[in-house]
Scaffold this motif. Sequence first.
Motif, PDB file in Angstrom:
ATOM      1  N   ASP A   1       3.182  -4.691 -10.421  1.00 45.38           N
ATOM      2  CA  ASP A   1       2.043  -5.580 -10.680  1.00 45.38           C
ATOM      3  C   ASP A   1       0.719  -4.844 -10.558  1.00 45.38           C
ATOM      4  O   ASP A   1      -0.214  -5.095 -11.324  1.00 45.38           O
ATOM      5  CB  ASP A   1       2.063  -6.767  -9.705  1.00 45.38           C
ATOM      6  N   ILE A   2       0.615  -3.935  -9.602  1.00 45.61           N
ATOM      7  CA  ILE A   2      -0.656  -3.251  -9.372  1.00 45.61           C
ATOM      8  C   ILE A   2      -1.051  -2.388 -10.559  1.00 45.61           C
ATOM      9  O   ILE A   2      -2.236  -2.208 -10.845  1.00 45.61           O
ATOM     10  CB  ILE A   2      -0.568  -2.402  -8.074  1.00 45.61           C
ATOM     11  N   PHE A   3      -0.063  -1.868 -11.308  1.00 42.61           N
ATOM     12  CA  PHE A   3      -0.370  -1.099 -12.505  1.00 42.61           C
ATOM     13  C   PHE A   3      -0.486  -2.004 -13.727  1.00 42.61           C
ATOM     14  O   PHE A   3      -1.180  -1.673 -14.679  1.00 42.61           O
ATOM     15  CB  PHE A   3       0.695  -0.034 -12.738  1.00 42.61           C
ATOM     16  N   GLN A   4       0.208  -3.138 -13.714  1.00 43.96           N
ATOM     17  CA  GLN A   4       0.093  -4.084 -14.810  1.00 43.96           C
ATOM     18  C   GLN A   4      -1.332  -4.595 -14.918  1.00 43.96           C
ATOM     19  O   GLN A   4      -1.879  -4.734 -16.017  1.00 43.96           O
ATOM     20  CB  GLN A   4       1.060  -5.257 -14.603  1.00 43.96           C
ATOM     21  N   GLU A   5      -1.962  -4.891 -13.776  1.00 42.40           N
ATOM     22  CA  GLU A   5      -3.350  -5.346 -13.786  1.00 42.40           C
ATOM     23  C   GLU A   5      -4.250  -4.292 -14.404  1.00 42.40           C
ATOM     24  O   GLU A   5      -5.149  -4.591 -15.192  1.00 42.40           O
ATOM     25  CB  GLU A   5      -3.799  -5.656 -12.357  1.00 42.40           C
ATOM     26  N   ASP A   6      -3.993  -3.051 -14.070  1.00 45.42           N
ATOM     27  CA  ASP A   6      -4.806  -1.967 -14.611  1.00 45.42           C
ATOM     28  C   ASP A   6      -4.621  -1.843 -16.114  1.00 45.42           C
ATOM     29  O   ASP A   6      -5.573  -1.636 -16.867  1.00 45.42           O
ATOM     30  CB  ASP A   6      -4.417  -0.657 -13.910  1.00 45.42           C
TER      31      ASP A   6
ATOM     32  N   ARG B   1      -3.700   1.156  -5.043  1.00 50.60           N
ATOM     33  CA  ARG B   1      -3.375   1.786  -6.331  1.00 50.60           C
ATOM     34  C   ARG B   1      -3.375   3.310  -6.186  1.00 50.60           C
ATOM     35  O   ARG B   1      -2.492   4.002  -6.691  1.00 50.60           O
ATOM     36  CB  ARG B   1      -4.380   1.346  -7.396  1.00 50.60           C
ATOM     37  N   SER B   2      -4.372   3.826  -5.485  1.00 51.20           N
ATOM     38  CA  SER B   2      -4.441   5.274  -5.251  1.00 51.20           C
ATOM     39  C   SER B   2      -3.232   5.748  -4.451  1.00 51.20           C
ATOM     40  O   SER B   2      -2.679   6.825  -4.721  1.00 51.20           O
ATOM     41  CB  SER B   2      -5.733   5.607  -4.507  1.00 51.20           C
ATOM     42  N   PHE B   3      -2.818   4.967  -3.474  1.00 50.80           N
ATOM     43  CA  PHE B   3      -1.648   5.297  -2.649  1.00 50.80           C
ATOM     44  C   PHE B   3      -0.402   5.445  -3.513  1.00 50.80           C
ATOM     45  O   PHE B   3       0.370   6.402  -3.367  1.00 50.80           O
ATOM     46  CB  PHE B   3      -1.470   4.195  -1.604  1.00 50.80           C
ATOM     47  N   TYR B   4      -0.208   4.519  -4.439  1.00 55.39           N
ATOM     48  CA  TYR B   4       0.959   4.603  -5.320  1.00 55.39           C
ATOM     49  C   TYR B   4       0.835   5.774  -6.291  1.00 55.39           C
ATOM     50  O   TYR B   4       1.805   6.513  -6.516  1.00 55.39           O
ATOM     51  CB  TYR B   4       1.131   3.290  -6.083  1.00 55.39           C
ATOM     52  N   GLU B   5      -0.337   5.950  -6.888  1.00 54.27           N
ATOM     53  CA  GLU B   5      -0.498   6.986  -7.897  1.00 54.27           C
ATOM     54  C   GLU B   5      -0.356   8.391  -7.315  1.00 54.27           C
ATOM     55  O   GLU B   5       0.266   9.260  -7.917  1.00 54.27           O
ATOM     56  CB  GLU B   5      -1.875   6.843  -8.565  1.00 54.27           C
ATOM     57  N   GLU B   6      -0.951   8.613  -6.137  1.00 53.85           N
ATOM     58  CA  GLU B   6      -1.034   9.966  -5.597  1.00 53.85           C
ATOM     59  C   GLU B   6       0.091  10.311  -4.624  1.00 53.85           C
ATOM     60  O   GLU B   6       0.355  11.492  -4.381  1.00 53.85           O
ATOM     61  CB  GLU B   6      -2.383  10.145  -4.882  1.00 53.85           C
TER      62      GLU B   6
ATOM     63  N   VAL C   1       5.804   5.515   8.444  1.00 56.65           N
ATOM     64  CA  VAL C   1       7.123   5.738   7.849  1.00 56.65           C
ATOM     65  C   VAL C   1       7.595   4.487   7.108  1.00 56.65           C
ATOM     66  O   VAL C   1       8.081   4.559   5.971  1.00 56.65           O
ATOM     67  CB  VAL C   1       8.141   6.148   8.931  1.00 56.65           C
ATOM     68  N   TYR C   2       7.432   3.329   7.728  1.00 55.44           N
ATOM     69  CA  TYR C   2       7.862   2.084   7.086  1.00 55.44           C
ATOM     70  C   TYR C   2       7.034   1.789   5.835  1.00 55.44           C
ATOM     71  O   TYR C   2       7.574   1.324   4.815  1.00 55.44           O
ATOM     72  CB  TYR C   2       7.799   0.922   8.076  1.00 55.44           C
ATOM     73  N   LEU C   3       5.736   2.046   5.885  1.00 55.23           N
ATOM     74  CA  LEU C   3       4.904   1.832   4.709  1.00 55.23           C
ATOM     75  C   LEU C   3       5.372   2.683   3.537  1.00 55.23           C
ATOM     76  O   LEU C   3       5.499   2.197   2.409  1.00 55.23           O
ATOM     77  CB  LEU C   3       3.441   2.161   5.035  1.00 55.23           C
ATOM     78  N   ARG C   4       5.627   3.962   3.798  1.00 55.90           N
ATOM     79  CA  ARG C   4       6.065   4.865   2.741  1.00 55.90           C
ATOM     80  C   ARG C   4       7.408   4.444   2.164  1.00 55.90           C
ATOM     81  O   ARG C   4       7.606   4.387   0.944  1.00 55.90           O
ATOM     82  CB  ARG C   4       6.145   6.298   3.289  1.00 55.90           C
ATOM     83  N   CYS C   5       8.367   4.140   3.045  1.00 56.18           N
ATOM     84  CA  CYS C   5       9.716   3.803   2.574  1.00 56.18           C
ATOM     85  C   CYS C   5       9.740   2.477   1.820  1.00 56.18           C
ATOM     86  O   CYS C   5      10.389   2.350   0.774  1.00 56.18           O
ATOM     87  CB  CYS C   5      10.681   3.759   3.759  1.00 56.18           C
TER      88      CYS C   5
ATOM     89  N   PHE D   1       0.606  11.717   5.998  1.00 57.07           N
ATOM     90  CA  PHE D   1       1.538  10.837   5.290  1.00 57.07           C
ATOM     91  C   PHE D   1       1.020  10.424   3.910  1.00 57.07           C
ATOM     92  O   PHE D   1       1.725   9.729   3.177  1.00 57.07           O
ATOM     93  CB  PHE D   1       1.814   9.582   6.124  1.00 57.07           C
ATOM     94  N   GLY D   2      -0.179  10.844   3.547  1.00 58.38           N
ATOM     95  CA  GLY D   2      -0.725  10.473   2.246  1.00 58.38           C
ATOM     96  C   GLY D   2      -1.009   8.997   2.117  1.00 58.38           C
ATOM     97  O   GLY D   2      -0.841   8.419   1.034  1.00 58.38           O
ATOM     98  N   ILE D   3      -1.456   8.376   3.195  1.00 55.47           N
ATOM     99  CA  ILE D   3      -1.715   6.936   3.214  1.00 55.47           C
ATOM    100  C   ILE D   3      -3.206   6.711   3.486  1.00 55.47           C
ATOM    101  O   ILE D   3      -3.755   7.300   4.424  1.00 55.47           O
ATOM    102  CB  ILE D   3      -0.894   6.232   4.312  1.00 55.47           C
ATOM    103  N   PRO D   4      -3.876   5.874   2.703  1.00 54.32           N
ATOM    104  CA  PRO D   4      -5.279   5.552   3.013  1.00 54.32           C
ATOM    105  C   PRO D   4      -5.399   4.948   4.413  1.00 54.32           C
ATOM    106  O   PRO D   4      -4.547   4.155   4.823  1.00 54.32           O
ATOM    107  CB  PRO D   4      -5.659   4.535   1.929  1.00 54.32           C
ATOM    108  N   GLU D   5      -6.447   5.319   5.119  1.00 56.27           N
ATOM    109  CA  GLU D   5      -6.625   4.812   6.489  1.00 56.27           C
ATOM    110  C   GLU D   5      -6.671   3.290   6.527  1.00 56.27           C
ATOM    111  O   GLU D   5      -6.192   2.669   7.472  1.00 56.27           O
ATOM    112  CB  GLU D   5      -7.917   5.376   7.084  1.00 56.27           C
TER     113      GLU D   5
END
Length: 461
Positions: free
Chosen positions: A326-331, A288-293, A43-47, A267-271
């Motif tokens: 930043d994670i998308f800026q690098e991409d 990056r996948s966590f943010y995108e999806e 929950v904290y990771l998502r929020c 929760f849609g979070i990578p293990e």
Amino acid sequence: MKNKNEIKTVVTIPEWAEYLQASNKLNSSQQAFALVPLIYRAVYLRCNALTSIPFRLMFKDKEKDWDDIFVTPLKSLLWKTEASLLLCGSGYWLKLDTSKKRMGAQWLNPFTVEVKASQKKTEDGSVIVEKKFIQRVGRDTFGPWTSDEIVHFLTFNPSNDIEKGLSSTDVALGAGKTLYYLRSFSTQFFENGAMPVTVLGLDVNAGTEDIERTRNFFARMTTGIKKAFGVIALRGDVKPSTITPDLNTMDMPNVRQQALQDIAWAFGIPETMLTDAANYATAVEHRRSFYEETIVPSAENLADTINTQFLSDTGLTLEVHPEELDIFQEDENQRSASLLNLVSAGVPLEAAFDILGFEVSEESMGLVRNQGEVTAAVDSMSEDLRKWKRKSIKQFEKKGTADVEFQSQYIPEADYKRIKSQLQSCKSKDEIERVFDDSKHATLDDLVKSLQDATVALLDG
């Protein structure tokens, strides 16, 4: 006639087993959040991830500061609303309005809000659904409020698409129970002497008093972690045997891993983000996948609800800008570099954008075509520089001077004069090549900047 080998049995229940039987069960998402560390972390990771995304409040084409207009900070509202959806499947804002303007919104605890839906016929005969919202906190009741006074956030729930959504914690509750009971079992097992459920075999002629005395003695001598490795002496024909499986046969690591995987999926979070078990490259890719999806779609859904239910009559619009992270800026920097490599290799600019997956609007396509003209001009300029360099070297080898006349409609006048001046002082072939190489690099730098400007314009469009 009784068999001499017959025995009576007494089953002793150790204290850890009695504790588990008597302890409270985990039956709700509130309990799962409080008692299962992995769900708490999810929950904290998502929020925290959602509130790291830039949101912009816009009035027409101008950006406004949310805190200058509304009394409730946007970040706090978004964090609590995302937590509400993850735990309850629903979120609620009470609009804070005066007679003149909207002052802000008050977040309501979703577990205290009750939604009552009813059907109502309109004047034209159609049927609409009316919602009433009531909040109960202890003995106090607040409301009821109508849909005009409440912003109702809702996740998809195939069983109830009007009143309550389906939360990630609801979906992961079974896995949460598994982790909770695994931890409770191991904690109580070792706290109370690591004693398994035991059957005591007694002589068939043992009386009730003998059975009870043996049971109490055995429990007293084996309860407590201090006695886990003690030795006891038994008088008489008593044969203890355990019926609890050995811990090493219960496959607890695999059970725990499956529960972790189920929670991560819900929760849609990578293990790897829940366990920190990844190398740097894998961690970056998973984040990056966590943010995108997961995070970006969730942020866009929140913004849609806020725009339609909270800002629709204010002229304001809330926008989501994940590309600024930043994670998308690098991409995007990598894509820009790939764009430059493709164009430098002769790939048309429009085709390069298609290859790299840029979504180009009609307006931005005009910028692309303009950039194509710039690229063509730069290519022609580079070709003229190569011709001029070859001519200067030949002139130097024959006459000892690199100052040779050359005409070009693509080389800018300022660059032409600078090169002409530098060639007059060249004393070797290497110095001649250096003059033209420096000019070529300056030209490519201009091209890079032009392409980057076009990329930024496309992304903003």
